[in-house]
Design a protein around this motif. Structure first.
Motif, PDB file in Angstrom:
ATOM      1  N   THR A   1       0.626  -7.494   8.330  1.00 56.12           N
ATOM      2  CA  THR A   1      -0.141  -6.815   9.368  1.00 56.12           C
ATOM      3  C   THR A   1      -0.869  -5.612   8.778  1.00 56.12           C
ATOM      4  OG1 THR A   1       1.618  -5.272   9.992  1.00 56.12           O
ATOM      5  CG2 THR A   1       1.648  -7.450  11.042  1.00 56.12           C
ATOM      6  N   ILE A   2      -1.811  -5.088   9.557  1.00 52.01           N
ATOM      7  CA  ILE A   2      -2.510  -3.878   9.131  1.00 52.01           C
ATOM      8  C   ILE A   2      -1.511  -2.731   8.996  1.00 52.01           C
ATOM      9  CG2 ILE A   2      -4.273  -2.183   9.764  1.00 52.01           C
ATOM     10  CD1 ILE A   2      -5.750  -4.384  11.231  1.00 52.01           C
ATOM     11  N   TYR A   3      -0.529  -2.690   9.890  1.00 44.05           N
ATOM     12  CA  TYR A   3       0.488  -1.637   9.824  1.00 44.05           C
ATOM     13  C   TYR A   3       1.256  -1.714   8.505  1.00 44.05           C
ATOM     14  CZ  TYR A   3       4.601   1.149  10.902  1.00 44.05           C
ATOM     15  OH  TYR A   3       5.600   2.079  10.855  1.00 44.05           O
ATOM     16  N   ASP A   4       1.648  -2.931   8.110  1.00 48.95           N
ATOM     17  CA  ASP A   4       2.349  -3.102   6.834  1.00 48.95           C
ATOM     18  C   ASP A   4       1.508  -2.571   5.683  1.00 48.95           C
ATOM     19  OD1 ASP A   4       4.472  -4.346   8.096  1.00 48.95           O
ATOM     20  OD2 ASP A   4       3.652  -6.360   7.793  1.00 48.95           O
ATOM     21  N   LEU A   5       0.227  -2.897   5.718  1.00 54.38           N
ATOM     22  CA  LEU A   5      -0.675  -2.473   4.652  1.00 54.38           C
ATOM     23  C   LEU A   5      -0.834  -0.955   4.647  1.00 54.38           C
ATOM     24  CD1 LEU A   5      -2.410  -3.606   2.391  1.00 54.38           C
ATOM     25  CD2 LEU A   5      -4.293  -3.833   4.012  1.00 54.38           C
ATOM     26  N   ALA A   6      -0.925  -0.365   5.836  1.00 60.86           N
ATOM     27  CA  ALA A   6      -1.089   1.090   5.941  1.00 60.86           C
ATOM     28  C   ALA A   6       0.122   1.830   5.390  1.00 60.86           C
ATOM     29  CB  ALA A   6      -1.328   1.488   7.395  1.00 60.86           C
ATOM     30  N   GLN A   7       1.311   1.237   5.513  1.00 66.62           N
ATOM     31  CA  GLN A   7       2.510   1.883   4.996  1.00 66.62           C
ATOM     32  C   GLN A   7       2.535   1.923   3.475  1.00 66.62           C
ATOM     33  OE1 GLN A   7       4.717   3.437   7.215  1.00 66.62           O
ATOM     34  NE2 GLN A   7       2.929   2.870   8.422  1.00 66.62           N
ATOM     35  N   LYS A   8       1.736   1.058   2.847  1.00 71.12           N
ATOM     36  CA  LYS A   8       1.726   0.988   1.386  1.00 71.12           C
ATOM     37  C   LYS A   8       0.507   1.660   0.764  1.00 71.12           C
ATOM     38  CE  LYS A   8       4.389  -3.286   1.036  1.00 71.12           C
ATOM     39  NZ  LYS A   8       4.465  -4.645   0.467  1.00 71.12           N
ATOM     40  N   ASP A   9      -0.517   1.912   1.553  1.00 74.91           N
ATOM     41  CA  ASP A   9      -1.750   2.480   1.010  1.00 74.91           C
ATOM     42  C   ASP A   9      -2.169   3.680   1.845  1.00 74.91           C
ATOM     43  OD1 ASP A   9      -4.465   3.047   0.363  1.00 74.91           O
ATOM     44  OD2 ASP A   9      -4.663   1.049  -0.487  1.00 74.91           O
ATOM     45  N   PRO A  10      -2.073   4.908   1.290  1.00 80.25           N
ATOM     46  CA  PRO A  10      -2.394   6.103   2.074  1.00 80.25           C
ATOM     47  C   PRO A  10      -3.852   6.179   2.512  1.00 80.25           C
ATOM     48  CG  PRO A  10      -1.970   6.661  -0.227  1.00 80.25           C
ATOM     49  CD  PRO A  10      -1.575   5.236  -0.057  1.00 80.25           C
ATOM     50  N   ILE A  11      -4.758   5.519   1.788  1.00 79.42           N
ATOM     51  CA  ILE A  11      -6.162   5.514   2.194  1.00 79.42           C
ATOM     52  C   ILE A  11      -6.323   4.732   3.497  1.00 79.42           C
ATOM     53  CG2 ILE A  11      -8.494   4.797   1.556  1.00 79.42           C
ATOM     54  CD1 ILE A  11      -7.433   7.153  -0.030  1.00 79.42           C
TER      55      ILE A  11
END
Length: 227
Positions: free
Chosen positions: A162-172
């Motif tokens: 998910t986008i949330y999963d990705l956001a947790q790994k990439d601060p940008i």
């Protein structure tokens, strides 16, 4: 070999934050590592890059914050490590531990920042560094020499769902995600991309950081958009 050129964020409000100037030669710290985005600072006729490396030890709930300042070349998105300096010692010893290159492998290091940050954040699960005396007698802090690093296995590099999963790994991407939430907008790949483009236009993020974020977003299926 890893080409140096995120761990998930937990609730760290109760962590004890310490800084590089609190270390003495011989001290060792270890934990999860994150390289933050840099900011450009004018210095004379050129620019320098300022960025932070954060090492978080979850066992003793301590977060070590180290600030790096290096010459920056916007035409290549490269930062520069001069022999004996803080960044030189860090990248040289990291390359030695992970890629088995000799210490003092190069006279100086020219490193693509976006690639360096991406590789460290995505490929290293933990790191151990030792504080060593600086070569420059006028330096106000110790240098950091990497003595051990744990490289993530392929199974640990799970593709985000998910986008949330990705956001947790990439601060940008997390920054764009938070901006949309604060505005009450839908969290979609399209809207995240628009936020990233705005940040690029405003000079908040670099072109390379923008392009790397797009690559990450392209891993997601349209169906993961949060309605």
């Amino acid at each position: 070999m890893l080409d140096f050129g995120l761990t998930e964020y937990g609730d760290m409000e109760d962590y004890n934050t310490k800084f590089l100037n609190e270390l003495s030669p011989g001290n060792e710290i270890c934990g999860e590592i994150v390289v933050g985005e840099f900011k450009k600072v004018p210095m004379g006729k050129r620019e320098v890059a300022e960025f932070y490396v954060i090492i978080t030890n979850r066992e003793n709930r301590t977060k070590w914050v180290s600030e790096f300042t290096t010459p920056y070349y916007p035409e290549t998105d490269n930062i520069y490590g001069e022999n004996g300096g803080l960044f030189y010692t860090f990248i040289d010893s990291l390359n030695h531990v992970v890629n088995k290159t000799p210490l003092n492998w190069q006279d100086n290091y020219s490193v693509n920042f976006s690639q360096f940050r991406k590789t460290v954040n995505e490929s290293l699960s933990s790191i151990k560094v030792k504080a060593v005396p600086p070569v420059n007698p006028d330096a106000k802090t110790v240098n950091l020499q990497v003595t051990d690093a744990v490289v993530k296995t392929e199974s640990e590099k799970d593709k985000p769902l998910t986008i949330y999963d990705l956001a947790q790994k990439d601060p940008i991407i997390l920054m764009a995600y938070a901006n949309l939430r604060n505005k009450g907008d839908r969290i979609t790949v399209k809207n995240i991309t628009f936020e990233l483009r705005s940040s690029l236009d405003d000079g908040v993020i670099t072109k390379n950081a923008f392009q790397n974020a797009l690559v990450e977003l392209n891993q997601l299926e349209p169906s993961v958009d949060h309605q």
